[in-house]
Enzyme design. Structure first.
Site, PDB file in Angstrom:
ATOM      1  NE  ARG A  76      -6.876  -3.587   0.489  1.00 38.46           N
ATOM      2  CZ  ARG A  76      -6.704  -2.633  -0.436  1.00 38.46           C
ATOM      3  NH1 ARG A  76      -6.343  -2.963  -1.655  1.00 38.46           N
ATOM      4  NH2 ARG A  76      -6.915  -1.368  -0.133  1.00 38.46           N
ATOM      5  CG  ASP A  99      -6.084   2.041   0.809  1.00 44.25           C
ATOM      6  OD1 ASP A  99      -5.941   1.151   1.667  1.00 44.25           O
ATOM      7  OD2 ASP A  99      -5.152   2.475   0.121  1.00 44.25           O
TER       8      ASP A  99
END
Length: 211
Positions: free
Chosen positions: A79, A29
């Site tokens: 992502r 992340d």
């Protein structure tokens, strides 16, 4: 390895064994800018070791295209999200400009060069306008619907998730859990106030959606 690298290596090695060459990646992340360099460096180290590591980048950051250019030609997963950590000095200004930055990054992610390298584009968005533009870009560049992914939160826009699946698109739905679910939920509301209803439902259901 630095900064949590041993744990990341162990998890990524297990993912490689389980995936058998498939799409199981350990995706890092992306938090606030103070962690950007370390996160990108960890991602690069895992790739050099042949481990299935992916990265998250925030479209709102002005330097995202620079970071993206470093990975788009590799066999990895990226992502792309709008970003839940606003930092005015580092960000594009305003929703329209952030949306355009998202599409600029998507254009780079969906090049034939990226596909030939084994790059997996992942688009984290609940915005059907952006998703529609991404689908159009993919068609123009010759990407099949199952060669990239959309990623969404469990319980947010399930009708849209099912519609995408019926059209043949790959959709990954994820459910946050654990002791730190509350800060995560608050960030999702900050990123998109329309997610507030999901937070309210989770509280009413004793953590059903976030716990």
């Amino acid at each position: 390895m630095r900064w949590g690298g041993e744990n990341a290596r162990r998890i990524a090695a297990a993912a490689r064994q389980a995936a058998g060459g498939g799409r199981d990646w350990v995706v890092l992340d992306m938090e606030d800018s103070g962690l950007r360099e370390r996160t990108c460096a960890l991602h690069a180290e895992l790739l050099r070791d042949g481990l299935p590591a992916g990265l998250t980048l925030q479209a709102r950051r002005r330097r995202t295209l620079v970071d993206l250019a470093q990975v788009v030609g590799q066999r990895t997963s990226l992502r792309l999200v709008k970003g839940a950590f606003p930092e005015r000095a580092l960000d594009h200004a305003g929703r329209a400009r952030i949306d355009q930055a998202y599409l600029d990054a998507a254009t780079l992610m969906l090049t034939p060069r990226a596909r030939d390298a084994g790059f997996l584009p992942v688009f984290g968005t609940h915005d059907d306008r952006l998703a529609g533009a991404v689908m159009a870009l993919a068609r123009e560049q010759g990407w099949a619907p199952d060669e990239f992914e959309f990623e969404m939160l469990y319980g947010v826009r399930p009708d849209w998730q099912l519609a995408l699946r019926r059209l043949g698109y790959a959709v990954r739905v994820y459910l946050p859990f654990g002791a730190d679910w509350w800060p995560y939920a608050v960030r999702r509301v900050g990123e998109n106030p329309r997610n507030a209803w999901l937070l309210a439902r989770s509280l009413a259901a004793d953590g059903e959606y976030f716990g």
